[in-house]
Write a protein that holds these residues in place. Structure first.
Motif, PDB file in Angstrom:
ATOM      1  N   ASP A   1      54.000   3.102  -2.906  1.00  0.00           N
ATOM      2  CA  ASP A   1      54.205   4.303  -2.094  1.00  0.00           C
ATOM      3  C   ASP A   1      53.089   5.332  -2.265  1.00  0.00           C
ATOM      4  N   GLY A   2      52.450   5.333  -3.414  1.00  0.00           N
ATOM      5  CA  GLY A   2      51.425   6.339  -3.681  1.00  0.00           C
ATOM      6  C   GLY A   2      50.030   5.876  -3.314  1.00  0.00           C
ATOM      7  N   LYS A   3      49.031   6.540  -3.895  1.00  0.00           N
ATOM      8  CA  LYS A   3      47.633   6.213  -3.602  1.00  0.00           C
ATOM      9  C   LYS A   3      47.225   4.851  -4.164  1.00  0.00           C
ATOM     10  N   GLU A   4      48.036   4.304  -5.063  1.00  0.00           N
ATOM     11  CA  GLU A   4      47.748   2.975  -5.604  1.00  0.00           C
ATOM     12  C   GLU A   4      47.725   1.915  -4.513  1.00  0.00           C
ATOM     13  N   VAL A   5      48.233   2.256  -3.329  1.00  0.00           N
ATOM     14  CA  VAL A   5      48.254   1.305  -2.222  1.00  0.00           C
ATOM     15  C   VAL A   5      46.850   0.805  -1.895  1.00  0.00           C
ATOM     16  N   HIS A   6      45.823   1.648  -2.086  1.00  0.00           N
ATOM     17  CA  HIS A   6      44.455   1.229  -1.790  1.00  0.00           C
ATOM     18  C   HIS A   6      44.044   0.049  -2.670  1.00  0.00           C
ATOM     19  N   LEU A   7      44.427   0.102  -3.937  1.00  0.00           N
ATOM     20  CA  LEU A   7      44.113  -0.984  -4.864  1.00  0.00           C
ATOM     21  C   LEU A   7      44.984  -2.194  -4.578  1.00  0.00           C
ATOM     22  N   GLU A   8      46.239  -1.963  -4.209  1.00  0.00           N
ATOM     23  CA  GLU A   8      47.135  -3.060  -3.855  1.00  0.00           C
ATOM     24  C   GLU A   8      46.589  -3.835  -2.664  1.00  0.00           C
ATOM     25  N   ILE A   9      46.100  -3.112  -1.664  1.00  0.00           N
ATOM     26  CA  ILE A   9      45.536  -3.771  -0.477  1.00  0.00           C
ATOM     27  C   ILE A   9      44.342  -4.643  -0.866  1.00  0.00           C
ATOM     28  N   LEU A  10      43.421  -4.075  -1.641  1.00  0.00           N
ATOM     29  CA  LEU A  10      42.235  -4.842  -2.026  1.00  0.00           C
ATOM     30  C   LEU A  10      42.602  -6.046  -2.894  1.00  0.00           C
ATOM     31  N   SER A  11      43.499  -5.845  -3.842  1.00  0.00           N
ATOM     32  CA  SER A  11      43.912  -6.936  -4.718  1.00  0.00           C
ATOM     33  C   SER A  11      44.489  -8.092  -3.907  1.00  0.00           C
ATOM     34  N   GLN A  12      45.396  -7.767  -2.982  1.00  0.00           N
ATOM     35  CA  GLN A  12      45.996  -8.817  -2.161  1.00  0.00           C
ATOM     36  C   GLN A  12      44.984  -9.432  -1.203  1.00  0.00           C
ATOM     37  N   ALA A  13      44.080  -8.624  -0.676  1.00  0.00           N
ATOM     38  CA  ALA A  13      43.054  -9.148   0.235  1.00  0.00           C
ATOM     39  C   ALA A  13      42.174 -10.166  -0.490  1.00  0.00           C
ATOM     40  N   PHE A  14      41.754  -9.853  -1.704  1.00  0.00           N
ATOM     41  CA  PHE A  14      40.959 -10.813  -2.477  1.00  0.00           C
ATOM     42  C   PHE A  14      41.776 -12.058  -2.789  1.00  0.00           C
ATOM     43  N   ASP A  15      43.030 -11.876  -3.220  1.00  0.00           N
ATOM     44  CA  ASP A  15      43.885 -13.022  -3.574  1.00  0.00           C
ATOM     45  C   ASP A  15      44.101 -13.960  -2.392  1.00  0.00           C
ATOM     46  N   ARG A  16      44.156 -13.396  -1.184  1.00  0.00           N
ATOM     47  CA  ARG A  16      44.441 -14.197   0.007  1.00  0.00           C
ATOM     48  C   ARG A  16      43.167 -14.667   0.717  1.00  0.00           C
ATOM     49  N   GLY A  17      42.034 -14.411   0.109  1.00  0.00           N
ATOM     50  CA  GLY A  17      40.776 -14.900   0.659  1.00  0.00           C
ATOM     51  C   GLY A  17      40.318 -14.194   1.926  1.00  0.00           C
ATOM     52  N   LEU A  18      40.765 -12.946   2.131  1.00  0.00           N
ATOM     53  CA  LEU A  18      40.335 -12.211   3.316  1.00  0.00           C
ATOM     54  C   LEU A  18      38.878 -11.786   3.173  1.00  0.00           C
ATOM     55  N   ARG A  19      38.190 -11.745   4.299  1.00  0.00           N
ATOM     56  CA  ARG A  19      36.790 -11.324   4.305  1.00  0.00           C
ATOM     57  C   ARG A  19      36.732  -9.794   4.315  1.00  0.00           C
ATOM     58  N   ILE A  20      36.046  -9.222   3.326  1.00  0.00           N
ATOM     59  CA  ILE A  20      35.953  -7.767   3.180  1.00  0.00           C
ATOM     60  C   ILE A  20      34.500  -7.349   3.333  1.00  0.00           C
ATOM     61  N   GLU A  21      34.283  -6.321   4.134  1.00  0.00           N
ATOM     62  CA  GLU A  21      32.927  -5.800   4.330  1.00  0.00           C
ATOM     63  C   GLU A  21      32.950  -4.288   4.147  1.00  0.00           C
ATOM     64  N   GLU A  22      31.929  -3.768   3.500  1.00  0.00           N
ATOM     65  CA  GLU A  22      31.787  -2.321   3.333  1.00  0.00           C
ATOM     66  C   GLU A  22      30.663  -1.820   4.220  1.00  0.00           C
ATOM     67  N   ILE A  23      30.870  -0.670   4.841  1.00  0.00           N
ATOM     68  CA  ILE A  23      29.811  -0.049   5.629  1.00  0.00           C
ATOM     69  C   ILE A  23      29.598   1.372   5.110  1.00  0.00           C
ATOM     70  N   PRO A  24      28.367   1.871   5.175  1.00  0.00           N
ATOM     71  CA  PRO A  24      28.102   3.225   4.669  1.00  0.00           C
ATOM     72  C   PRO A  24      28.837   4.271   5.482  1.00  0.00           C
ATOM     73  N   GLY A  25      29.323   5.294   4.801  1.00  0.00           N
ATOM     74  CA  GLY A  25      30.017   6.388   5.463  1.00  0.00           C
ATOM     75  C   GLY A  25      29.475   7.731   5.010  1.00  0.00           C
ATOM     76  N   HIS A  26      29.852   8.753   5.751  1.00  0.00           N
ATOM     77  CA  HIS A  26      29.442  10.121   5.410  1.00  0.00           C
ATOM     78  C   HIS A  26      30.688  10.944   5.167  1.00  0.00           C
ATOM     79  N   LEU A  27      30.887  11.356   3.920  1.00  0.00           N
ATOM     80  CA  LEU A  27      32.045  12.154   3.520  1.00  0.00           C
ATOM     81  C   LEU A  27      31.641  13.624   3.534  1.00  0.00           C
ATOM     82  N   ARG A  28      32.443  14.453   4.199  1.00  0.00           N
ATOM     83  CA  ARG A  28      32.201  15.879   4.214  1.00  0.00           C
ATOM     84  C   ARG A  28      33.378  16.603   3.575  1.00  0.00           C
ATOM     85  N   ALA A  29      33.105  17.739   2.945  1.00  0.00           N
ATOM     86  CA  ALA A  29      34.184  18.533   2.388  1.00  0.00           C
ATOM     87  C   ALA A  29      35.105  18.970   3.505  1.00  0.00           C
ATOM     88  N   ARG A  30      36.384  19.005   3.211  1.00  0.00           N
ATOM     89  CA  ARG A  30      37.374  19.427   4.203  1.00  0.00           C
ATOM     90  C   ARG A  30      37.117  20.860   4.604  1.00  0.00           C
TER      91      ARG A  30
END
Length: 196
Positions: free
Chosen positions: A167-196
């Motif tokens: 339910d919390g922010k740990e979901v981001h790690l849960e998604i990645l963990s399961q994606a790796f376990d299930r052999g999903l293809r993961i790609e990272e692209i550069p982003g630009h983060l700005r202060a709110r």
């Protein structure tokens, strides 16, 4: 987020103005106690491409993501922070990667990878985030520069392979963990983060 509803809706529409295809914006209300829900519903009443999903009481980012995933009807699903700390143009960049022949199942936007940038983010917030993501990088079977960002894109069939429960922010790690376990293809692209 009541102050951001109209602005975010307008900026997403502007970013997708030239998009060739249909799209929808699902606003997930994670048990807001301000006027966010009413303003989101007003936004949806003025544009049939905008829908509102939600629940009470507040339950956290993981439940909000699962609610959005369940409500979304598209072939590709993209998640963003509602304050648009990443420009809405990232939506189109993720879509471009996902629709590419032989492209990824999951796209991660990263301000910390080569080519990524951050602007105006206080050092006291940036340092722990960078350090935490650097440590997490050591845990994955493949290099991931940013494990904790919500700005991601998914193929619908990839989401169907995930069994999420956090339910919390740990979901981001849960998604990645399961994606790796299930052999999903993961790609990272550069982003630009700005202060709110």
């Amino acid at each position: 987020e009541e102050e951001n509803i109209a602005v975010t809706g307008r900026r997403v529409r502007e970013a997708l103005a030239g998009f060739e295809g249909s799209w929808e914006l699902v606003i997930v209300d994670d048990g807001s106690t301000d006027a966010s829900r009413a303003r989101a519903e007003a936004e949806a009443a003025g544009d049939p491409r905008v829908r509102v999903a939600g629940y009470t009481p507040n339950a956290g980012r993981g439940k909000a993501l699962r609610t959005g995933f369940a409500a979304a009807r598209g072939r590709f699903v993209v998640t963003v922070d509602f304050d648009l700390s990443y420009e809405p143009s990232h939506i189109l960049r993720m879509h471009e990667a996902l629709r590419r022949e032989g492209g990824p199942d999951v796209v991660l936007v990263s301000a910390y990878m080569p080519g990524g940038t951050s602007e105006g983010v206080p050092f006291r917030r940036l340092l722990p985030s960078k350090l935490g993501n650097w440590l997490l990088r050591l845990a994955w079977p493949r290099r991931v520069y940013t494990s904790t960002c919500i700005v991601r894109g998914y193929r619908r069939e990839a989401l169907g392979k995930l069994a999420l429960s956090e339910d919390g922010k740990e979901v981001h790690l849960e998604i990645l963990s399961q994606a790796f376990d299930r052999g999903l293809r993961i790609e990272e692209i550069p982003g630009h983060l700005r202060a709110r």
